[in-house]
Design a protein around this motif. Structure first.
Motif, PDB file in Angstrom:
ATOM      1  N   LEU A 360      51.700 -46.517 -74.445  1.00  0.00           N
ATOM      2  CA  LEU A 360      50.662 -46.623 -73.353  1.00  0.00           C
ATOM      3  C   LEU A 360      51.111 -47.790 -72.595  1.00  0.00           C
ATOM      4  O   LEU A 360      51.230 -47.749 -71.252  1.00  0.00           O
ATOM      5  CB  LEU A 360      49.173 -47.114 -74.065  1.00  0.00           C
ATOM      6  N   ILE A 361      51.520 -48.903 -72.916  1.00  0.00           N
ATOM      7  CA  ILE A 361      52.005 -49.973 -72.409  1.00  0.00           C
ATOM      8  C   ILE A 361      53.231 -49.704 -71.478  1.00  0.00           C
ATOM      9  O   ILE A 361      53.457 -50.278 -70.509  1.00  0.00           O
ATOM     10  CB  ILE A 361      52.293 -51.363 -73.451  1.00  0.00           C
ATOM     11  N   ARG A 362      54.063 -48.958 -72.270  1.00  0.00           N
ATOM     12  CA  ARG A 362      55.410 -48.567 -71.415  1.00  0.00           C
ATOM     13  C   ARG A 362      55.157 -47.645 -70.276  1.00  0.00           C
ATOM     14  O   ARG A 362      55.645 -47.863 -69.315  1.00  0.00           O
ATOM     15  CB  ARG A 362      56.425 -48.075 -72.541  1.00  0.00           C
ATOM     16  N   SER A 363      54.182 -46.827 -70.360  1.00  0.00           N
ATOM     17  CA  SER A 363      53.844 -45.802 -69.557  1.00  0.00           C
ATOM     18  C   SER A 363      53.319 -46.823 -68.233  1.00  0.00           C
ATOM     19  O   SER A 363      53.499 -46.404 -66.912  1.00  0.00           O
ATOM     20  CB  SER A 363      52.907 -44.951 -69.776  1.00  0.00           C
ATOM     21  N   LYS A 370      48.865 -51.182 -61.735  1.00  0.00           N
ATOM     22  CA  LYS A 370      48.294 -52.228 -62.390  1.00  0.00           C
ATOM     23  C   LYS A 370      47.236 -51.669 -63.587  1.00  0.00           C
ATOM     24  O   LYS A 370      46.274 -51.199 -63.204  1.00  0.00           O
ATOM     25  CB  LYS A 370      47.690 -53.272 -61.454  1.00  0.00           C
ATOM     26  N   PRO A 371      47.483 -52.329 -64.724  1.00  0.00           N
ATOM     27  CA  PRO A 371      46.610 -51.976 -65.956  1.00  0.00           C
ATOM     28  C   PRO A 371      45.183 -52.649 -65.692  1.00  0.00           C
ATOM     29  O   PRO A 371      44.919 -53.581 -64.737  1.00  0.00           O
ATOM     30  CB  PRO A 371      47.381 -52.549 -67.179  1.00  0.00           C
ATOM     31  N   THR A 372      44.051 -52.095 -66.527  1.00  0.00           N
ATOM     32  CA  THR A 372      42.873 -52.978 -66.249  1.00  0.00           C
ATOM     33  C   THR A 372      43.280 -54.268 -67.503  1.00  0.00           C
ATOM     34  O   THR A 372      43.992 -54.575 -68.207  1.00  0.00           O
ATOM     35  CB  THR A 372      41.907 -52.289 -67.203  1.00  0.00           C
ATOM     36  N   GLN A 373      42.225 -55.071 -66.814  1.00  0.00           N
ATOM     37  CA  GLN A 373      42.406 -56.593 -67.477  1.00  0.00           C
ATOM     38  C   GLN A 373      42.062 -56.247 -69.075  1.00  0.00           C
ATOM     39  O   GLN A 373      42.531 -57.276 -69.855  1.00  0.00           O
ATOM     40  CB  GLN A 373      41.201 -57.538 -66.953  1.00  0.00           C
ATOM     41  N   MET A 376      46.059 -55.533 -70.191  1.00  0.00           N
ATOM     42  CA  MET A 376      47.040 -56.428 -69.771  1.00  0.00           C
ATOM     43  C   MET A 376      46.562 -57.391 -68.783  1.00  0.00           C
ATOM     44  O   MET A 376      45.982 -56.958 -67.852  1.00  0.00           O
ATOM     45  CB  MET A 376      48.424 -55.853 -69.653  1.00  0.00           C
ATOM     46  N   ARG A 377      46.688 -58.792 -68.965  1.00  0.00           N
ATOM     47  CA  ARG A 377      46.358 -59.639 -67.777  1.00  0.00           C
ATOM     48  C   ARG A 377      47.081 -59.442 -66.461  1.00  0.00           C
ATOM     49  O   ARG A 377      48.342 -58.995 -66.639  1.00  0.00           O
ATOM     50  CB  ARG A 377      46.544 -61.033 -68.400  1.00  0.00           C
TER      51      ARG A 377
END
Length: 420
Positions: A360-363, A370-373, A376-377
């Motif tokens: 998930l983080i890699r994608s 930009k991810p949701t808070q 990831m910040r």
């Protein structure tokens, strides 16, 4: 100040000034980057009480009993390998000394106490609990050359660290000085090779509360030391610059107070030895002055070679010998029903949870979305993307181009009066 490390052993720095006349004529042995990392760590005391590469008796005790000859707890062989042909051709002999060259520049003097053979399959099986060559540590061990050399190391050419690494580099003595200056009576170590998502952040905060234990509630005398591992890189790993700068962004942006959070690094090529490497990490962070160490799921493991909590179970067996207090943590996730980061010990909404999976983080980072808070910040995400642009050929992950073109973490100055 008295600098004490693992099992009460003093931190000893074996560092001297290069003297061309003193080393001229000594055999010169070229070493790899991995060995150069270990030379630095040995010389500055990261591996206290070791003062050099292990001999046969030290290896046997480590593999069979988790002990050095004096009874000190130790878990990972730290060895120097060389072929029998090179030993003969270079004139390396027991009782003599050699100069270790890194990239053609003298780096250290190695006092040769012992030259010996060792069963590589035994070393691999005992260290990793498997002889399967698919395990990266087993592959590394089975690839050693056919002789080992044991003896003390003296660094004669100190590394010059480049930015952004320079600001995060500290020796064990400097770590201990920094913790004293911050007034931290308890310091909990966080081991990492990753950029931080909010699951990591929550684990660090849980560990801070655990390590604070009997500290006065009206003082800030407990801190988190994020000690990143900087070493061998494989395609797909996070680039080193992103790891350090993203971890540091957590206090720059105020998600941790700057007086309770600090980032540094250690040069070490991961062995992925699971439980044994967990003990090694505890020893390493004791030498940095930490009083506590957080251990989560699958610490230092790889693939499915270890049960997710094997490291925690082995640490419990050696708790009395560690000299540092382990803080055991479970895997976290974001639960939309609880609207917080939690884990299975506290929350019963497993089926609706959002796992902080590596994929998930890699994608998110690969797609530059930009991810949701909650994941990831945003400030951390921006730092990772900036690092990708500045250091990573456009990617936050190691590529062949990064391995070929990156600026080295450190370099050595030429030794005046001695040809390369």
């Amino acid at each position: 100040m008295s600098y004490k490390g693992h099992n009460g052993h003093p931190i000893v720095e074996r560092v001297s000034t290069a003297d061309a006349s003193a080393i001229k004529g000594m055999p010169r042995v070229s070493i790899s980057k991995a060995t150069a990392h270990e030379v630095i760590s040995l010389a500055y005391g990261f591996f206290t009480p070791l003062t050099g590469f292990m001999g046969r008796e030290e290896i046997d005790g480590t593999l069979d009993n988790f002990q050095l000859p004096d009874g000190t707890l130790w878990s990972i062989p730290i060895v120097f390998d060389l072929s029998a042909d090179d030993i003969e051709n270079l004139g390396v002999t027991e009782g003599g000394s050699v100069v270790l060259d890194y990239l053609g520049v003298p780096m250290a003097v190695f006092e040769v106490n012992e030259i010996f053979e060792y069963d590589l399959e035994r070393m691999a099986e005992k260290t990793y609990g498997t002889s399967d060559p698919r395990h990266p540590g087993v592959k590394k061990t089975l690839g050693y050359q056919n002789r080992f050399i044991g003896g003390d190391i003296t660094l004669i050419n100190e590394p010059v660290f480049h930015e952004p690494f320079k600001k995060f580099w500290m020796t064990p003595k400097q770590h201990q000085d920094a913790l004293t200056q911050k007034g931290w009576r308890h310091t909990v170590a966080h081991q990492t090779r990753n950029v931080p998502h909010t699951g990591h952040e929550a684990l660090m905060k849980q560990a801070w509360f655990a390590a604070n234990e009997d500290m006065p509630v009206d003082t800030l005398s407990t801190g988190v030391l994020v000690n990143a591992i900087i070493g061998q890189k494989r395609v797909g790993d996070y680039i080193d610059e992103a790891i350090l700068l993203a971890q540091n962004e957590l206090n720059v942006s105020g998600y941790f107070r700057q007086d309770v959070h600090m980032v540094s690094f250690t040069l070490w090529d991961m062995r992925y030895a699971g439980p044994r490497e967990a003990i090694f990490h505890a020893i390493l962070r004791t030498n940095l002055g930490c009083t506590h160490h957080m251990f989560g799921r699958d610490h230092a493991g790889v693939g499915d070679f270890y049960h997710p909590y094997d490291a925690q179970n082995l640490l419990k067996q050696y708790r009395a010998e560690l000299g540092i207090k382990p803080v055991f943590l479970r895997e976290n996730w974001y639960c939309p029903q609880c609207q917080e980061v939690t884990n299975s010990a506290l929350c019963g909404h497993d089926s609706k949870s959002q796992s902080f999976s590596g994929s998930l983080i890699r994608s998110i980072l690969t797609d530059e979305v930009k991810p949701t808070q909650k994941v990831m910040r945003h400030e951390v995400f921006e730092v990772v993307m900036d690092c990708a642009a500045e250091y990573g050929e456009g990617s936050p992950f190691v590529t062949e181009e990064y391995l070929r073109d990156r600026r080295p973490v450190f370099t050595l100055n030429p030794v005046e009066g001695l040809d390369a």
